[in-house]
Design an enzyme around this catalytic site. Structure first.
Site, PDB file in Angstrom:
ATOM      1  N   ASP A   8       0.860  -1.186   0.000  1.00  0.00           N
ATOM      2  CA  ASP A   8       0.000   0.000   0.000  1.00  0.00           C
ATOM      3  C   ASP A   8       0.892   1.230   0.000  1.00  0.00           C
ATOM      4  OD1 ASP A   8      -1.993  -1.823   0.208  1.00  0.00           O
ATOM      5  OD2 ASP A   8      -2.779  -1.148   2.134  1.00  0.00           O
ATOM      6  N   ASP A 130     -15.278  -3.759  -2.015  1.00  0.00           N
ATOM      7  CA  ASP A 130     -14.993  -3.567  -0.597  1.00  0.00           C
ATOM      8  C   ASP A 130     -16.325  -3.493   0.129  1.00  0.00           C
ATOM      9  OD1 ASP A 130     -12.337  -3.292  -1.409  1.00  0.00           O
ATOM     10  OD2 ASP A 130     -12.538  -1.123  -1.636  1.00  0.00           O
TER      11      ASP A 130
END
Length: 243
Positions: A8, A130
């Site tokens: 990330d 998500d």
């Protein structure tokens, strides 16, 4: 089953968040390309990159860092985070990224997903769903998309999508265990191959997901667990490869 080590990226650094909260950030490296090399050296077959600044800005922000990673490793990488236009998709694929992950845009503009699948093929366009309690979250997880994850997955399958990444955001970055049942259910319901994400804490999670391989779980993203040492990547890869 493919194990995807996650990198990330925020402000050019390799970080991890807890439940997608930008106020709960840990920096693991100032040089994400070094982390990429570490995971590749440990046997990683595919890297999962997320441009966190891009997710907030609505377009890619850390492409210099992505380019450094591409120059450092020779395994395929996929990239998500704020990619919402055909131009941005083309830009990322032209750099040498193998797969583009489309997230919020799949809820807001499913036609774009269909168009991208048609133009680049279903192996290069992946949809990231998500969800929290089965409901899709959009825009950096801050807003409810008012759509059931299963229904969105089915709709994406009809648009030509063959691969979905399903993240249970209530578990992401918490090391609280992967939600294998919900992931398998999504795969069965939509008929699409699904990569599990969020909450992987130990080798037990890899073993658990492996049991659902025939349901359509084709891989898992590992983040915090490999950064903290709770999970050994080589050990996870060994279990993933078992027949």
């Amino acid at each position: 089953m493919i194990i995807f080590p996650a990198i990330d990226i925020r402000g050019g650094k390799c970080v991890r968040l807890v439940k997608g909260d930008f106020n709960q950030e840990t920096v693991f490296s100032d040089r994400p390309e070094n982390m990429a090399k570490k995971w590749a050296d440990e046997g990683g077959q595919y890297l999962h990159l997320v441009d966190l600044d891009g997710a907030l800005a609505g377009k890619s922000q850390n492409l210099d860092t992505v380019e450094m990673i591409l120059k450092t490793v020779n395994i395929p990488v996929e990239l998500g985070g704020g990619i919402r236009t055909m131009e941005n998709i083309e830009q990322v694929l032209d750099m040498g990224v193998s797969r583009v992950i489309l997230g919020s845009i799949a809820v807001k503009n499913p036609e774009l997903v269909q168009q991208a699948c048609k133009k680049y093929g279903s192996e290069r366009i992946v949809v990231g769903i998500d969800a929290k309690d089965g409901i899709v979250a959009v825009d950096g997880w801050g807003i409810s998309g008012n759509v059931e994850a299963k229904e969105l997955a089915k709709k994406m399958a009809e648009s030509g999508v063959k691969h979905i990444i399903y993240t249970d955001i209530s578990r992401d970055g918490t090391l609280s265990g992967v939600n294998a049942e919900a992931t398998a259910e999504l795969a069965r319901y939509s008929g699409v191959k699904v990569v599990a994400s969020g909450g992987v804490s130990s080798i037990e999670d890899i073993k658990l997901l492996k049991q659902y391989e025939q349901d359509g779980i084709e891989g898992v993203i590992v983040g915090k667990s490999i950064y903290t040492g709770a999970l050994s990547l080589p050990e996870a890869l060994k279990i993933a490869k078992e027949e």
